[in-house]
Structure formats: C-alpha cells, structure tokens
Motif scaffolding. Structure first.
Motif, PDB file in Angstrom:
ATOM      1  N   ALA A   1       0.761  -1.294  -0.031  1.00  0.00           N
ATOM      2  CA  ALA A   1      -0.126  -0.074   0.029  1.00  0.00           C
ATOM      3  C   ALA A   1       0.896   1.348   0.064  1.00  0.00           C
ATOM      4  O   ALA A   1       1.857   1.273   0.602  1.00  0.00           O
ATOM      5  N   PRO A   2       0.372   2.468  -0.823  1.00  0.00           N
ATOM      6  CA  PRO A   2       1.235   3.587  -0.538  1.00  0.00           C
ATOM      7  C   PRO A   2       1.100   4.184   0.785  1.00  0.00           C
ATOM      8  O   PRO A   2       0.381   3.800   1.714  1.00  0.00           O
ATOM      9  N   SER A   3       2.398   4.961   1.145  1.00  0.00           N
ATOM     10  CA  SER A   3       2.463   5.357   2.613  1.00  0.00           C
ATOM     11  C   SER A   3       2.389   6.819   2.530  1.00  0.00           C
ATOM     12  O   SER A   3       3.136   7.756   2.996  1.00  0.00           O
ATOM     13  N   TRP A   4       1.308   7.413   1.710  1.00  0.00           N
ATOM     14  CA  TRP A   4       1.248   8.872   1.566  1.00  0.00           C
ATOM     15  C   TRP A   4       0.991   9.519   2.920  1.00  0.00           C
ATOM     16  O   TRP A   4       0.500   8.802   3.903  1.00  0.00           O
ATOM     17  N   PRO A   5       1.555  10.469   3.198  1.00  0.00           N
ATOM     18  CA  PRO A   5       2.283  11.453   2.273  1.00  0.00           C
ATOM     19  C   PRO A   5       3.639  11.443   2.084  1.00  0.00           C
ATOM     20  O   PRO A   5       4.208  11.732   1.216  1.00  0.00           O
ATOM     21  N   ASP A   6       4.132  10.658   2.825  1.00  0.00           N
ATOM     22  CA  ASP A   6       5.971  10.279   2.483  1.00  0.00           C
ATOM     23  C   ASP A   6       5.802   9.358   1.376  1.00  0.00           C
ATOM     24  O   ASP A   6       4.685   9.045   0.939  1.00  0.00           O
ATOM     25  N   GLN A   7       6.733   9.437   0.684  1.00  0.00           N
ATOM     26  CA  GLN A   7       7.079   8.578  -0.601  1.00  0.00           C
ATOM     27  C   GLN A   7       7.720   7.255  -0.484  1.00  0.00           C
ATOM     28  O   GLN A   7       8.553   6.824  -1.396  1.00  0.00           O
ATOM     29  N   ILE A   8       7.858   6.659   0.925  1.00  0.00           N
ATOM     30  CA  ILE A   8       8.809   5.463   0.955  1.00  0.00           C
ATOM     31  C   ILE A   8       8.160   4.479   0.041  1.00  0.00           C
ATOM     32  O   ILE A   8       8.835   3.685  -0.668  1.00  0.00           O
ATOM     33  N   VAL A   9       6.751   4.238  -0.094  1.00  0.00           N
ATOM     34  CA  VAL A   9       5.895   3.546  -0.993  1.00  0.00           C
ATOM     35  C   VAL A   9       5.138   4.423  -1.797  1.00  0.00           C
ATOM     36  O   VAL A   9       4.151   5.082  -1.243  1.00  0.00           O
ATOM     37  N   PRO A  10       5.505   4.901  -2.961  1.00  0.00           N
ATOM     38  CA  PRO A  10       4.936   6.071  -3.567  1.00  0.00           C
ATOM     39  C   PRO A  10       3.271   5.901  -3.615  1.00  0.00           C
ATOM     40  O   PRO A  10       2.693   4.625  -3.760  1.00  0.00           O
ATOM     41  N   GLN A  11       2.661   6.821  -3.884  1.00  0.00           N
ATOM     42  CA  GLN A  11       1.385   6.864  -3.949  1.00  0.00           C
ATOM     43  C   GLN A  11       0.392   6.061  -5.357  1.00  0.00           C
ATOM     44  O   GLN A  11      -0.429   5.789  -5.259  1.00  0.00           O
ATOM     45  N   GLN A  12       1.428   6.189  -6.115  1.00  0.00           N
ATOM     46  CA  GLN A  12       0.877   5.180  -7.369  1.00  0.00           C
ATOM     47  C   GLN A  12       0.068   6.038  -8.258  1.00  0.00           C
ATOM     48  O   GLN A  12      -0.123   6.062  -9.449  1.00  0.00           O
ATOM     49  N   LEU A  13      -1.120   6.611  -7.647  1.00  0.00           N
ATOM     50  CA  LEU A  13      -2.267   7.374  -8.275  1.00  0.00           C
ATOM     51  C   LEU A  13      -3.005   8.068  -7.333  1.00  0.00           C
ATOM     52  O   LEU A  13      -2.920   7.755  -6.317  1.00  0.00           O
ATOM     53  N   HIS A  14      -3.617   9.022  -7.678  1.00  0.00           N
ATOM     54  CA  HIS A  14      -4.382  10.013  -6.890  1.00  0.00           C
ATOM     55  C   HIS A  14      -5.692  10.306  -7.561  1.00  0.00           C
ATOM     56  O   HIS A  14      -5.676  10.962  -8.554  1.00  0.00           O
ATOM     57  N   VAL A  15      -6.615  10.029  -7.085  1.00  0.00           N
ATOM     58  CA  VAL A  15      -7.994  10.203  -7.820  1.00  0.00           C
ATOM     59  C   VAL A  15      -8.982  11.324  -6.907  1.00  0.00           C
ATOM     60  O   VAL A  15      -8.611  11.225  -5.674  1.00  0.00           O
ATOM     61  N   CYS A  16      -9.514  12.256  -7.563  1.00  0.00           N
ATOM     62  CA  CYS A  16     -10.437  13.140  -6.992  1.00  0.00           C
ATOM     63  C   CYS A  16     -11.751  13.107  -7.299  1.00  0.00           C
ATOM     64  O   CYS A  16     -12.138  12.944  -8.517  1.00  0.00           O
ATOM     65  N   PHE A  17     -12.716  13.215  -6.180  1.00  0.00           N
ATOM     66  CA  PHE A  17     -13.979  13.119  -6.664  1.00  0.00           C
ATOM     67  C   PHE A  17     -14.932  14.405  -6.212  1.00  0.00           C
ATOM     68  O   PHE A  17     -14.513  14.926  -5.004  1.00  0.00           O
ATOM     69  N   LYS A  18     -15.563  14.832  -6.725  1.00  0.00           N
ATOM     70  CA  LYS A  18     -16.482  15.972  -6.329  1.00  0.00           C
ATOM     71  C   LYS A  18     -17.731  15.512  -5.630  1.00  0.00           C
ATOM     72  O   LYS A  18     -18.235  14.367  -6.111  1.00  0.00           O
ATOM     73  N   VAL A  19     -18.150  16.065  -4.586  1.00  0.00           N
ATOM     74  CA  VAL A  19     -19.432  15.545  -3.841  1.00  0.00           C
ATOM     75  C   VAL A  19     -20.244  16.732  -3.805  1.00  0.00           C
ATOM     76  O   VAL A  19     -20.093  17.934  -3.748  1.00  0.00           O
ATOM     77  N   ASP A  20     -21.398  16.111  -4.028  1.00  0.00           N
ATOM     78  CA  ASP A  20     -22.972  17.522  -3.535  1.00  0.00           C
ATOM     79  C   ASP A  20     -23.183  17.542  -2.206  1.00  0.00           C
ATOM     80  O   ASP A  20     -23.425  18.752  -1.731  1.00  0.00           O
ATOM     81  N   GLU A  21     -22.784  16.699  -1.128  1.00  0.00           N
ATOM     82  CA  GLU A  21     -23.027  16.572  -0.018  1.00  0.00           C
ATOM     83  C   GLU A  21     -21.796  17.529   0.782  1.00  0.00           C
ATOM     84  O   GLU A  21     -20.673  17.904   0.159  1.00  0.00           O
ATOM     85  N   ASP A  22     -22.136  18.102   1.963  1.00  0.00           N
ATOM     86  CA  ASP A  22     -21.159  18.565   2.962  1.00  0.00           C
ATOM     87  C   ASP A  22     -19.981  17.665   3.025  1.00  0.00           C
ATOM     88  O   ASP A  22     -20.077  16.390   3.059  1.00  0.00           O
ATOM     89  N   LEU A  23     -18.749  18.271   3.159  1.00  0.00           N
ATOM     90  CA  LEU A  23     -17.532  17.430   3.083  1.00  0.00           C
ATOM     91  C   LEU A  23     -17.485  16.425   4.332  1.00  0.00           C
ATOM     92  O   LEU A  23     -16.873  15.327   4.350  1.00  0.00           O
ATOM     93  N   GLY A  24     -17.850  16.933   5.382  1.00  0.00           N
ATOM     94  CA  GLY A  24     -17.873  16.309   6.724  1.00  0.00           C
ATOM     95  C   GLY A  24     -18.796  15.128   6.491  1.00  0.00           C
ATOM     96  O   GLY A  24     -18.566  13.857   7.211  1.00  0.00           O
TER      97      GLY A  24
END
Length: 121
Positions: free
Chosen positions: A59-82
C-alpha cells in the motif's frame, strides 16, 4: 485527434473487495465479468474504474514516498465534506493525519491504501 480516457486501473490485493468499496462510494455498477483477479466498475461517459490483483501488493505510504502513492483520484461531492467523509469512513476509508487542503477538500485512503480526495462542488 486527442486521446480519450476510457479506463483507470488500480493495483490491489483483493479486486472484488476494493471494487465493492468504490461501488458503494460512487454508485457505479459492477462489471458482470469481474472476478478475483480483475474487477471493474462501469463509469459515466464510458469511463471505467478497474482493480487488478497484484501479489505482494504494498500500500502507498502517503504523504511520505517510502511507497509512492502510485495514483491519486479526486471526486466531487454534492454533500457537505464532513458528511461525505463520515459516509466514506463507514465504508472503510481511512483518513491520514496530513490534510493539506484545509476546508476545500479531504484526503482519504481506500481500503487498499490509495489516497484520494473528496472535493465540495
């Protein structure tokens, strides 16, 4: 003619389990030919999200790069972030301590450790 993105695949130890997480999170449909080695979700506008088994997956070790994140996906949501965060954490998402975007977005990790963001519309 420009390229048209049609699929994104994530490495993972258990494709069906990770597909189930993203299926519940996004509402996308599970591809009928999904199996223990490769599972896919049918996306909007022809974009599919796939999950492929990798033996010895780390598994990626984000935020450090010991094991790189490999991919980062973003999703928009209509609901409150919380509310979105609470719903996703109930499904099995983790939340790293490092949150670089303040109130604009939340960085979470899927059950296989891939970081992803949820962003308010």
């Amino acid at each position: 003619m420009p390229l048209r993105l049609v699929a994104i695949a994530l490495d993972c130890p258990d494709p069906l389990a990770l597909a189930a997480f993203y299926q519940q999170a996004t509402g996308l449909a599970l591809h009928p030919k999904s199996d223990a080695d490769f599972a896919g979700l049918t996306g909007e506008h022809g974009l599919s999200l796939g999950f492929q088994r990798v033996d010895g997956y780390r598994a990626p070790s984000w935020p450090d790069q010991i094991v790189p994140q490999q991919l980062h996906v973003c999703f928009k949501v209509d609901e409150d972030l919380g509310e979105a965060e609470a719903r996703l954490r109930e499904l099995g998402a983790g939340k790293p301590d490092h949150q670089p975007h303040g109130d604009k977005a939340r960085v979470l990790t899927d059950p296989a450790g891939h970081p992803f963001c949820v962003i308010a519309r």
